[in-house]
Write a protein that holds these residues in place. Sequence first.
Motif, mmCIF file in Angstrom:
data_model
loop_
_atom_site.group_PDB
_atom_site.id
_atom_site.type_symbol
_atom_site.label_atom_id
_atom_site.label_comp_id
_atom_site.label_asym_id
_atom_site.label_seq_id
_atom_site.Cartn_x
_atom_site.Cartn_y
_atom_site.Cartn_z
ATOM 1 N N ILE A 21 1.052 -1.171 0.324
ATOM 2 C CA ILE A 21 0.370 -0.072 -0.110
ATOM 3 C C ILE A 21 0.906 1.305 0.218
ATOM 4 O O ILE A 21 0.369 2.148 -0.040
ATOM 5 C CB ILE A 21 -0.491 0.416 1.764
ATOM 6 C CG1 ILE A 21 -0.405 0.509 2.240
ATOM 7 C CG2 ILE A 21 -1.994 -0.839 0.846
ATOM 8 C CD1 ILE A 21 -1.606 0.270 3.438
ATOM 9 N N GLN A 22 2.210 1.069 0.316
ATOM 10 C CA GLN A 22 2.581 2.278 0.770
ATOM 11 C C GLN A 22 3.429 2.251 -0.617
ATOM 12 O O GLN A 22 3.491 3.895 -1.500
ATOM 13 C CB GLN A 22 4.171 2.407 1.611
ATOM 14 C CG GLN A 22 4.508 3.635 1.595
ATOM 15 C CD GLN A 22 6.178 2.926 2.612
ATOM 16 O OE1 GLN A 22 6.503 1.963 2.636
ATOM 17 N NE2 GLN A 22 7.260 4.087 2.525
ATOM 18 N N ALA A 25 0.498 3.924 -2.619
ATOM 19 C CA ALA A 25 0.469 5.613 -2.131
ATOM 20 C C ALA A 25 0.985 5.950 -2.999
ATOM 21 O O ALA A 25 0.946 7.441 -3.307
ATOM 22 C CB ALA A 25 0.422 5.654 -0.652
ATOM 23 N N LYS A 26 2.161 5.836 -3.113
ATOM 24 C CA LYS A 26 3.158 7.027 -3.878
ATOM 25 C C LYS A 26 3.187 7.312 -4.736
ATOM 26 O O LYS A 26 2.857 8.563 -5.727
ATOM 27 C CB LYS A 26 4.665 5.889 -3.276
ATOM 28 C CG LYS A 26 5.311 5.634 -2.187
ATOM 29 C CD LYS A 26 6.988 5.442 -2.531
ATOM 30 C CE LYS A 26 7.947 5.443 -0.908
ATOM 31 N NZ LYS A 26 8.958 4.919 -0.959
ATOM 32 N N MET A 28 0.048 6.821 -6.425
ATOM 33 C CA MET A 28 -1.083 8.245 -6.207
ATOM 34 C C MET A 28 -0.611 8.983 -6.311
ATOM 35 O O MET A 28 -0.799 10.328 -6.832
ATOM 36 C CB MET A 28 -2.116 7.606 -5.330
ATOM 37 C CG MET A 28 -2.856 5.991 -5.468
ATOM 38 S SD MET A 28 -3.722 5.441 -4.207
ATOM 39 C CE MET A 28 -4.963 6.412 -4.567
ATOM 40 N N ARG A 29 -0.265 9.826 -5.319
ATOM 41 C CA ARG A 29 0.755 10.887 -4.772
ATOM 42 C C ARG A 29 1.198 11.610 -5.653
ATOM 43 O O ARG A 29 1.332 12.771 -6.939
ATOM 44 C CB ARG A 29 2.075 10.998 -3.974
ATOM 45 C CG ARG A 29 2.120 12.166 -3.212
ATOM 46 C CD ARG A 29 4.098 11.475 -3.129
ATOM 47 N NE ARG A 29 5.034 11.539 -3.568
ATOM 48 C CZ ARG A 29 5.066 10.310 -2.767
ATOM 49 N NH1 ARG A 29 5.769 10.505 -1.003
ATOM 50 N NH2 ARG A 29 6.625 10.322 -3.493
ATOM 51 N N SER A 49 -8.705 3.211 -3.219
ATOM 52 C CA SER A 49 -8.068 4.263 -3.542
ATOM 53 C C SER A 49 -7.641 5.052 -1.746
ATOM 54 O O SER A 49 -7.116 4.475 -1.173
ATOM 55 C CB SER A 49 -10.211 5.374 -2.977
ATOM 56 O OG SER A 49 -10.444 4.771 -1.983
ATOM 57 N N ASP A 50 -7.456 6.942 -1.727
ATOM 58 C CA ASP A 50 -6.636 6.941 -0.916
ATOM 59 C C ASP A 50 -7.799 6.866 0.392
ATOM 60 O O ASP A 50 -6.997 6.717 1.708
ATOM 61 C CB ASP A 50 -6.448 8.483 -1.105
ATOM 62 C CG ASP A 50 -7.587 9.003 -1.575
ATOM 63 O OD1 ASP A 50 -8.713 8.624 -2.186
ATOM 64 O OD2 ASP A 50 -7.711 10.637 -2.005
ATOM 65 N N ILE A 53 -6.740 2.901 1.837
ATOM 66 C CA ILE A 53 -5.795 3.060 2.318
ATOM 67 C C ILE A 53 -6.104 3.785 3.581
ATOM 68 O O ILE A 53 -5.230 3.142 4.781
ATOM 69 C CB ILE A 53 -4.592 3.570 1.560
ATOM 70 C CG1 ILE A 53 -4.831 2.834 0.132
ATOM 71 C CG2 ILE A 53 -3.462 4.308 2.706
ATOM 72 C CD1 ILE A 53 -3.374 3.372 -0.330
ATOM 73 N N THR A 64 2.501 -0.476 6.100
ATOM 74 C CA THR A 64 2.922 0.266 4.668
ATOM 75 C C THR A 64 3.337 -1.229 3.770
ATOM 76 O O THR A 64 3.299 -0.841 2.936
ATOM 77 C CB THR A 64 4.335 1.029 5.040
ATOM 78 O OG1 THR A 64 5.039 0.400 5.473
ATOM 79 C CG2 THR A 64 3.436 2.090 5.856
#
Length: 139
Positions: A21-22, A25-26, A28-29, A49-50, A53, A64
Amino acid sequence: MQQLKNLMSRDVKVVSPEMSIQDAAKQMRDGDFGMMPVGEDDRMIGTISDRDIAIRAVAEGKDTTTKVRDVMSDGVAWAYEDDSVEHAAKIMSERQVRRLPVVDRDKRLVGIVALGDFAVESSEIKPAGQALCAISQPA
């Protein structure tokens, strides 16, 4: 009748269910994505989705390194690129989602449409407003 292919974002990336998920998330960012489809064996098997998470991982104290598979939303809702905005808004209302993967007639992922995309065209504000009302209702 406005078709989704005229409004959707074609900048779409797919994450693996085995990705942490880390790392998701990266991505996604870095891509400024609020949601990403999860793909396995050339098929969409879910979305992350954010919010997934935050609610299913961070709020539950998960590490993470937790796999995307463990926090993703199953049962992908999607629309065809030649579907109308009204049809997509109906799907989004029924499924209470703000973002929707868009596929071509071969069911290949070609984009993502977000509720905010509907408001770009003034003639599409009514479907967007109706979808937002339904999406925002408590489950």
